[in-house]
Design an enzyme around this catalytic site. Structure first.
Site, PDB file in Angstrom:
ATOM      1  CG  ASP A  88       7.363  -2.380  -4.982  1.00 26.25           C
ATOM      2  OD1 ASP A  88       8.561  -2.102  -5.117  1.00 26.25           O
ATOM      3  OD2 ASP A  88       6.442  -1.571  -5.201  1.00 26.25           O
ATOM      4  CG  ASP A 129       8.904   3.727  -2.761  1.00 27.06           C
ATOM      5  OD1 ASP A 129       8.681   4.416  -1.756  1.00 27.06           O
ATOM      6  OD2 ASP A 129      10.055   3.404  -3.122  1.00 27.06           O
ATOM      7  CG  ASP A 157       2.838  -0.500  -6.827  1.00 27.74           C
ATOM      8  OD1 ASP A 157       2.607   0.624  -7.320  1.00 27.74           O
ATOM      9  OD2 ASP A 157       3.990  -0.888  -6.561  1.00 27.74           O
TER      10      ASP A 157
END
Length: 218
Positions: free
Chosen positions: A7, A9, A164
């Protein structure tokens, strides 16, 4: 060797300050806002359509203005990288993994134009031969299609996803991919409540964690 998809951001980069600045610039033009950094972070994860929808709801802009506000947001978003930084240890970890021969890719809900722009600005673009954004396919995460398409483009090898958030955890689970959870990003849910293979809070630990994940799968 593994195929490792990240991922963006909240995983590789801390982009929330720039996203908040774009949001507040758009809201100021509407005579609204501002939103806090914590609020901006709470909007992240499901793409800009949802981000703008939640931003509007927070300050009381009606649904009928969604398309116009989204367009204004996108106009500013592509150049929004001056406040964005990679998380500590990211560059070294990526260099190590690439040197070890692993394939590296990105699967993000961030639209491709701002995604490419921030990667180029941070000089991370050369590390990733495959990048899929939130507008690359009709589906977005947590639908598994973008993640699986990223892996397919990288080629063969053990698949590992690094993210995250709740969206990332669900995407990996639906795709049946081992998931390594970076705990210092934009997650809102307790670690123990998210499906994951392993966790880490410092990118210096990632190469060894990848090796452990490969060993466990062999």
């Amino acid at each position: 060797m593994a195929q490792i998809v990240f991922d963006l951001d909240g995983t590789l980069i801390d982009s929330a300050p720039d996203i908040r600045q774009v949001a507040n610039t758009v809201l100021e033009a509407e005579g609204k806002g501002p939103v806090s950094l914590a609020q901006a972070i709470s909007f992240l994860g499901s793409g800009t359509h949802v981000l703008v929808q939640q931003m509007r709801d927070t300050v009381g802009i009606p649904d009928s203005e969604q398309d116009r506000i989204l367009k204004a947001f996108h106009t500013l978003y592509e150049g929004a990288f001056d406040l964005t930084e990679p998380y500590s240890g990211v560059r070294s970890a990526l260099d190590t993994l690439a040197t070890q021969g692993h394939g590296l890719g990105i699967c993000t809900n961030k639209p491709m134009r701002p995604c490419r722009a921030v990667l180029k600005h941070l000089k991370l673009d050369v590390v990733f031969p495959v990048v899929l954004g939130g507008d690359s396919l009709p589906e977005r995460k947590p639908h598994p299609a973008p993640l699986l398409a990223t892996f397919d483009a990288l080629g063969t090898g053990q698949r590992i996803y690094v993210g995250d958030s709740e969206v990332d955890a669900e995407t990996a689970e639906r795709a049946g991919i081992p998931f390594l959870l970076f705990t210092q990003g934009y997650r809102k849910t307790a670690v123990e409540d998210l499906p994951h293979t392993a966790t880490f809070d410092d990118f210096s630990a990632l190469p060894d964690l990848i090796a452990d994940t490969l060993a466990a799968a062999s």
